[in-house]
Design a protein around this motif. Structure first.
Motif, PDB file in Angstrom:
ATOM      1  N   THR A  95      -9.713  -4.973 -14.044  1.00 57.47           N
ATOM      2  CA  THR A  95      -8.948  -5.432 -12.885  1.00 57.47           C
ATOM      3  C   THR A  95      -9.584  -5.015 -11.572  1.00 57.47           C
ATOM      4  OG1 THR A  95      -7.566  -3.431 -12.902  1.00 57.47           O
ATOM      5  CG2 THR A  95      -6.816  -5.314 -14.208  1.00 57.47           C
ATOM      6  N   GLY A  96     -10.579  -4.152 -11.661  1.00 55.36           N
ATOM      7  CA  GLY A  96     -11.225  -3.667 -10.452  1.00 55.36           C
ATOM      8  C   GLY A  96     -10.607  -2.407  -9.893  1.00 55.36           C
ATOM      9  N   ARG A  97      -9.450  -2.024 -10.421  1.00 53.85           N
ATOM     10  CA  ARG A  97      -8.770  -0.822  -9.945  1.00 53.85           C
ATOM     11  C   ARG A  97      -8.343   0.027 -11.148  1.00 53.85           C
ATOM     12  NH1 ARG A  97      -6.670  -0.787  -4.833  1.00 53.85           N
ATOM     13  NH2 ARG A  97      -4.920   0.500  -5.514  1.00 53.85           N
ATOM     14  N   PRO A  98      -8.364   1.336 -11.005  1.00 57.89           N
ATOM     15  CA  PRO A  98      -7.888   2.193 -12.097  1.00 57.89           C
ATOM     16  C   PRO A  98      -6.384   2.022 -12.303  1.00 57.89           C
ATOM     17  CG  PRO A  98      -8.333   3.502 -10.149  1.00 57.89           C
ATOM     18  CD  PRO A  98      -8.829   2.124  -9.854  1.00 57.89           C
ATOM     19  N   SER A  99      -5.913   2.365 -13.475  1.00 59.10           N
ATOM     20  CA  SER A  99      -4.492   2.220 -13.777  1.00 59.10           C
ATOM     21  C   SER A  99      -3.666   3.255 -13.026  1.00 59.10           C
ATOM     22  CB  SER A  99      -4.250   2.366 -15.280  1.00 59.10           C
ATOM     23  OG  SER A  99      -4.527   3.697 -15.693  1.00 59.10           O
TER      24      SER A  99
END
Length: 634
Positions: free
Chosen positions: A475-479
C-alpha cells in the motif's frame, strides 16, 4: 521518655531494596540504546554465523565483567568489618565490663543481642570469605558469653535470674542471616525502650554496635569510589570525569534516538512533524516542518541545526519527570517500557521475516552462501560477511551498560541477586539482539542493493517504515500495528535515559560535591538542551560514535576488571595477605580477561581510524603484552 526519644533517633533509616526482576528490567532497559537499530546492518557486514558468535561472546564478556564488579562492591562490607574488627572487640569488652560492674539494674537493662552484629551473605559460590567472617565473629561472641556466664555464676539468686535473661537475649536467632537484619534491630530496639533504667549513653553505645550496613555504600563502592580506594584521590578525579563523560555519551545518543523516533512516528501518522528553530533566511519562518519519514526527519529539509521538535519535547518531558524520582519508585513505568520493548521487537521480527519472504518470492536471493551475484548485488552470507572486523565494536558497545549498574547493585538485597539479575539481563538482550539482527539482515542487504523502492536507510525502524512497499499487496504505507509498535519502541528507549542521568547526578553529588539541585539540572536538563542545539547537525552522529568508541569501551569493560584486580591486592592486607573471594588462579583469570578486552578495544579503535587490519593486529599484540607484563595491570 528521654531515653526512648534518644533511642528512636539513633535507629538507622530503613534501607531500600531492588528485587531480582527490578534489577533485571533496569539493566535490560539501559542496554536498549541506539545500537539496537543498527543491528540488521551489522549482521549484514558480519555474516549470520559470525554475528551470532560475536553476540554470544559479548554476552559472556559483559556477564563476567558484571560479576567481578558486583563482587568488588559487596566485598567492601567484609573489608570494613576487618578494618574495625579490633575496635569492635575492644568496644564489646568495654561494654561487657560496664555491664558486670554496673550493678544488677544495669545488667537487667542490657538487652542488645550480639547476633545482630554479624553481617552475613547467603551467596554460595566463590565468595566463601563471608561465611568465614561470620564463623569468626560467632566464636568471639561465644567466648564473651562464656566469660559473662562464669563471672555471674557467683552472684546472688536474683543476679542469676537476671543473668539468665541476658543469656537468653544473646541466644536470640540471628534474623539478619535470613536477610532481615532490620527486624532484628527493631526487636532489640524495642527491648531497650521497655527498660527505663537503660540510660542514654549506654543506648548510644549499643546502637553503634549494631550500625553495620546491609548493602554497599554507593559513594564508597561506585567505580569512582573503588578507584579512590585502589589508587587514591588524584586517580579518582580522572575516573569521575570519565564516568560523567560516559553517562553523557550514552544519554545524548539515547535522547537523540528518542526524539527522532517520535518525530518519525508523527510524520507517518499525521503526515508531518514540526519544530521551532531560528529562521534560515529573512523570509523564512520560525516553524519548520518535515514530511520525510525516517530516523533523520529534518535532514535535507532546509531546517537549521538547532531545533526544538515535537518529538524532543515529548521525550524530554517524560525522561525529566522520571528523573525526579528514585529508581525503586519508577519500577512500574520501567516494567511497562520493558514490555513495550519486547512486544515491539517480536513484531519487528515478524514484519522483517515477512518482507524477506516477499523479496524471495519476487526472485531475489536475499541470503546465499556462495559468491556475490552480479545481477542482485552482493548476497548476504550465512558465514562471514564482507566487513567482519568493523562489526566487533558496534556489537560490543551494545552491552556498554556496566557503568550504570552500581546504583542497581547497591540496592540489591543480596550479592547473588545483583550478579544473577545483571547476567540474565545480558542474556535476555542478547536474545533480542540476535533475533533483530538475523531476521533484519536480509532486508537490510536488499535495501543496500537497491531492491526496495524508496529504501535509502538500513536503520531498523526505517526498514519497518518500508514494509508497506514490499510485496504484491503493498500500500506504500506501514500498517497501523507497525506504526503503533514503532511508537511503543520509541517510548521504551526513554527508559534508559533516567538511569544514565542518575549515574551523572550521583557522580556530581558524591564525588564533585555539587548540590543536588544543580546536579539534577546538569544531568537531566542540560543534555536535552544540547540535543536541541545539535538536533539537525550532520556532525552529531559522528561525535556520539567516536566519543563512545574512545570512552565507553574502556570505562565499561577494562576499568571494572582493573579495579577488581587492584582492590583484591589492596584489601588482602586487611585479610592477612589472603586474596578475597578468589584463589590466585581466579585472579590470574581476571587479569587475562582484562588484558584481552583492553587489547580488543584498542584494536577496534585502530581499525576504525586506519581501516588497516595489520595496524589493528599490531595494536592488539602491543596492548596485550603491555597489560600482561608483571605489574602491567597495576
Amino acid at each position: 521518655m528521654t531515653s526512648q526519644r534518644t533511642s528512636a533517633a539513633a535507629m538507622p533509616a530503613a534501607q531500600k531494596f531492588l528485587s531480582y526482576s527490578a534489577i533485571l528490567t533496569l539493566a535490560a532497559n539501559t542496554m536498549n540504546g541506539p545500537g539496537i537499530t543498527t543491528l540488521p546492518d551489522v549482521a549484514t557486514d558480519a555474516g549470520l554465523s559470525l554475528y551470532v558468535i560475536l553476540i554470544t561472546g559479548s554476552v559472556i564478556m559483559a556477564s563476567f565483567v558484571c560479576r567481578r564488579m558486583v563482587y568488588a562492591m559487596w566485598s567492601s562490607l567484609s573489608t570494613e568489618k576487618h578494618r574495625g574488627a579490633y575496635q569492635e572487640i575492644q568496644q564489646q569488652e568495654e561494654t561487657s565490663s560496664l555491664l558486670l560492674e554496673g550493678g544488677n539494674s544495669n545488667v537487667a537493662g542490657m538487652k542488645v543481642s550480639k547476633s545482630a552484629l554479624s553481617i552475613t551473605n547467603d551467596d554460595n559460590g566463590d565468595d566463601s570469605y563471608h561465611d568465614d567472617l561470620y564463623e569468626t565473629t560467632f566464636l568471639e561472641q561465644q567466648q564473651q558469653e562464656e566469660l559473662i556466664h562464669h563471672r555471674h555464676s557467683r552472684s546472688t539468686e536474683t543476679n542469676n535470674e537476671q543473668h539468665h535473661e541476658v543469656v537468653q537475649q544473646h541466644n536470640l536467632p540471628n534474623l539478619s542471616k535470613s536477610g532481615s537484619e532490620e527486624e532484628s534491630l527493631l526487636l532489640h530496639h524495642n527491648n531497650n525502650i521497655n527498660n527505663s533504667e537503660y540510660d542514654d549513653e549506654q543506648q548510644n553505645a549499643a546502637m553503634l554496635l549494631v550500625a553495620h550496613p546491609q548493602q554497599p555504600l554507593l559513594e564508597k563502592t561506585s567505580i569512582v569510589g573503588q578507584s579512590l580506594e585502589a589508587y587514591g584521590r588524584q586517580t579518582s578525579v580522572y575516573v569521575a570525569l570519565t564516568m560523567v563523560a560516559s553517562a553523557l555519551c550514552l544519554a545524548l545518543a539515547q535522547m537523540m534516538l528518542c526524539a527522532a523516533i517520535l518525530d518519525g512516528m508523527l510524520v507517518s501518522t499525521m503526515g508531518q512533524s514540526c519544530a521551532l528553530g531560528l529562521p534560515v533566511s529573512p523570509t523564512s519562518s520560525w516553524i519548520h516542518c518535515t514530511s520525510h519519514s525516517s530516523m533523520k526527519p529534518y535532514a535535507g529539509s532546509g531546517a537549521p541545526t538547532s531545533l526544538i521538535s515535537i518529538g524532543t519535547v515529548i521525550a524530554a518531558v517524560i525522561s525529566v519527570g522520571m528523573g525526579t524520582v528514585d529508581l525503586d519508585e519508577m519500577m512500574g513505568v520501567q516494567y511497562s517500557l520493558f514490555g513495550c520493548l519486547i512486544v515491539s521487537c517480536i513484531r519487528f521480527a515478524y514484519v522483517l521475516r515477512h518482507m524477506s519472504s516477499e523479496l524471495s518470492d519476487g526472485g531475489v536471493d536475499v541470503v546465499a552462501a556462495d559468491e556475490p551475484n552480479a545481477d542482485n548485488g552482493e548476497d548476504l552470507s550465512w558465514f562471514v560477511g564482507p566487513n567482519p572486523f568493523s562489526t566487533i565494536g558496534p556489537i560490543m558497545f551494545n552491552f556498554a551498560f556496566v557503568v550504570t549498574a552500581p546504583p542497581l547493585v547497591a540496592m540489591a538485597k543480596k550479592e547473588s541477586i545483583a550478579y544473577k539479575a545483571l547476567g540474565m539481563a545480558c542474556v535476555a538482550m542478547g536474545v533480542l539482539y540476535t533475533l533483530v539482527g538475523c531476521v533484519g539482515a536480509p532486508v537490510a542487504n536488499a535495501v543496500r542493493n537497491g531492491l526496495v523502492e524508496g529504501g535509502d536507510d538500513t536503520n531498523l525502524l526505517s526498514l519497518i517504515l518500508l514494509s508497506g512497499k514490499v510485496g504484491d499487496g503493498a500500500t506504500g504505507r506501514p500498517s497501523i500495528i507497525d506504526l503503533f509498535c514503532i511508537g511503543t519502541f520509541g517510548l521504551s528507549t526513554v527508559a534508559s535515559v533516567p538511569v544514565y542521568c542518575l549515574l551523572a547526578k550521583d557522580t556530581l553529588v558524591n564525588d564533585a560535591g555539587v548540590a543536588p539541585m544543580p546536579a539534577f539540572l546538569l544531568s537531566n536538563v542540560l543534555p536535552w538542551l544540547l540535543v536541541a542545539l545539535t538536533y539537525n547537525a550532520a556532525f552529531f552522529e559522528a561525535f556520539v560514535n567516536w566519543s563512545g568508541l574512545l570512552i565507553l569501551g574502556y570505562s565499561n569493560f577494562s576499568l571494572p576488571l582493573l579495579l577488581d584486580v587492584k582492590l583484591k591486592k589492596v584489601r588482602s592486607f586487611l585479610h592477612k595477605g589472603r586474596i578475597l573471594g578468589l584463589t590466585d588462579q581466579g585472579s590470574r583469570i581476571t587479569s587475562v580477561v582484562f588484558s584481552f578486552l583492553t587489547a580488543s578495544i584498542t584494536a577496534v579503535i585502530a581499525i576504525s581510524i586506519t581501516n588497516s587490519l595489520s595496524v589493528a593486529g599490531l595494536s592488539f599484540g602491543v596492548v596485550m603484552m603491555a597489560t600482561m607484563w608483571p605489574g602491567g595491570s597495576d
